[in-house]
Design a protein around this motif. Structure first.
Motif, short mmCIF file in Angstrom:
data_model
loop_
_atom_site.label_atom_id
_atom_site.label_comp_id
_atom_site.label_asym_id
_atom_site.label_seq_id
_atom_site.Cartn_x
_atom_site.Cartn_y
_atom_site.Cartn_z
N SER A 183 0.83 -1.20 0.00
CA SER A 183 0.00 0.00 0.00
C SER A 183 0.86 1.25 0.00
O SER A 183 2.07 1.21 0.26
CB SER A 183 -0.93 0.02 1.22
N LEU A 184 0.21 2.37 -0.30
CA LEU A 184 0.86 3.68 -0.33
C LEU A 184 0.03 4.66 0.50
O LEU A 184 -1.14 4.41 0.79
CB LEU A 184 0.96 4.19 -1.77
N TYR A 185 0.63 5.79 0.84
CA TYR A 185 -0.09 6.85 1.53
C TYR A 185 -0.74 7.75 0.48
O TYR A 185 -0.08 8.50 -0.23
CB TYR A 185 0.86 7.64 2.43
N GLU A 186 -2.06 7.63 0.37
CA GLU A 186 -2.82 8.25 -0.72
C GLU A 186 -2.71 9.78 -0.73
O GLU A 186 -2.77 10.40 -1.79
CB GLU A 186 -4.30 7.86 -0.62
N ARG A 187 -2.54 10.42 0.43
CA ARG A 187 -2.54 11.88 0.49
C ARG A 187 -1.16 12.48 0.21
O ARG A 187 -1.04 13.69 0.04
CB ARG A 187 -3.04 12.35 1.86
N LEU A 188 -0.14 11.63 0.19
CA LEU A 188 1.21 12.11 -0.09
C LEU A 188 1.51 12.02 -1.58
O LEU A 188 0.88 11.28 -2.33
CB LEU A 188 2.24 11.30 0.69
N ASN A 222 6.09 9.66 -0.70
CA ASN A 222 5.94 8.26 -0.34
C ASN A 222 7.29 7.56 -0.37
O ASN A 222 7.66 6.88 0.59
CB ASN A 222 4.98 7.56 -1.31
N LEU A 260 9.67 8.65 2.37
CA LEU A 260 9.35 8.03 3.65
C LEU A 260 9.98 6.65 3.76
O LEU A 260 10.55 6.28 4.79
CB LEU A 260 7.84 7.94 3.81
N THR A 303 -0.05 13.70 -6.32
CA THR A 303 -0.61 13.02 -5.16
C THR A 303 -1.03 11.62 -5.57
O THR A 303 -1.64 11.43 -6.62
CB THR A 303 -1.83 13.79 -4.62
N SER A 348 -3.34 9.64 -4.65
CA SER A 348 -4.79 9.42 -4.83
C SER A 348 -5.25 9.77 -6.24
O SER A 348 -6.30 9.30 -6.70
CB SER A 348 -5.59 10.22 -3.82
N LYS A 400 -0.01 3.54 -9.83
CA LYS A 400 0.18 3.14 -8.43
C LYS A 400 1.00 1.85 -8.36
O LYS A 400 1.85 1.69 -7.49
CB LYS A 400 -1.16 2.96 -7.74
N LYS A 422 8.83 1.25 -4.57
CA LYS A 422 8.89 1.11 -3.11
C LYS A 422 9.58 -0.20 -2.72
O LYS A 422 10.40 -0.25 -1.79
CB LYS A 422 7.48 1.16 -2.54
#
Length: 282
Positions: free
Chosen positions: A88-93, A98, A101, A129, A131, A138, A145
């Motif tokens: 998964s990823l951080y949708e708001r970043l 991402n 991080l 972003t 999202s 993605k 990642k």
């Protein structure tokens, strides 16, 4: 040379359902190994056991020389990369944030971000972003990642399932370069063309059991009838057995300039899987 993965008699049971039954295999360091099978064959369960997400019901499992008691340690996690259905990823970043991080998490240099964005063809999306990305984009960020810390061994579960042919080819080239640099790749897929192009060896998994393990070329030769398939300029489709008694027939076709195309029988991995298991790879 130590094997990257060693599995002996692995079994996984969920209640009354046996998902994996007596699987034994090895993955050599430095190879691209493909575990092939349709949905429900046990590929994802195998992946989850090898990455420490699940424990086998019985059998022995070693990854990079470590047994399953060490799969949750930071030493183990630092040496493997994972792209799975749980990634998964951080949708708001943003894409960049991402990956930044995860660089901090693994102690990887930030310069690695732009290197990987180029590999997955996302340089222009670094400030977007997450999202707002398409499913295919993605998927490429998730692949970046998984590779951010330059792992020794990467587990990729259907890594190109959401990609168009152009980006799929780009990712394939990147994986080949990664492998040439020494990274071992464990690939689970039902894409037979992908497996044929990328894998040094493949294993067929059906109903939780291994059916075949070998190189793609060796399997294609093993299951070939070795017959000649001939298309004539007159539109005839001929199948001529590769036997001495048919030499004159083929010679006649050549002398009379009747052959438009000719090739020996060379089944695809998908055709072989269907023949071995009776089930399509879907």
């Amino acid at each position: 040379m130590m094997n990257a993965v060693e599995v002996t008699g692995m079994k996984k049971v969920f209640g009354s359902h046996t998902a994996i039954n007596n699987v034994t295999l090895t993955v050599k360091k430095g190879e691209i190994f493909g575990l092939l099978g349709p949905s429900g064959s046990g590929k994802t369960t195998t992946n989850k056991i090898l990455t420490g997400e699940l424990k086998p019901t019985s059998g022995e499992v070693k990854v990079l020389g470590m047994n399953s008691t060490k799969f949750g340690t930071s030493e183990f996690k630092s040496k493997i990369g994972i792209l799975s259905d749980n990634s998964s990823l951080y949708e708001r970043l943003t894409v960049y944030d991402n990956l930044k991080l995860f660089c901090k998490l693994y102690g990887a240099p930030l310069e690695q971000i732009d290197v990987l964005l180029k590999e997955v063809n996302l340089q222009e999306a670094r400030s977007k972003t997450v999202s707002k990305l398409s499913k295919g984009m993605k998927q490429r960020v998730l692949l970046a990642k998984a590779l951010i810390h330059k792992p020794e061994l990467v587990f990729l579960d259907e890594p190109t399932s959401a990609l168009d042919p152009g980006n799929m080819a780009h990712i394939h080239r990147g994986l080949q370069r990664l492998n040439e640099a020494g990274t071992t790749i464990f690939l689970t897929t039902h894409n037979m063309e992908e497996a044929t192009e990328l894998c040094d060896r493949v294993a067929f998994l059906h109903n939780g059991e291994l059916q075949e393990i070998d190189t793609p070329s060796a399997l294609r030769y093993k299951y070939s009838t070795h017959a000649f398939h001939v298309e004539t300029f007159a539109g005839e489709q001929l199948v001529i057995k590769n036997e001495p008694k048919n030499a004159d027939h083929i010679n006649e076709l050549i002398i009379n300039n009747q052959i438009k195309t000719m090739h020996t029988d060379h089944p695809t991995l998908g055709q072989i899987f269907l023949k071995v298991t009776g089930k399509e790879l879907v």
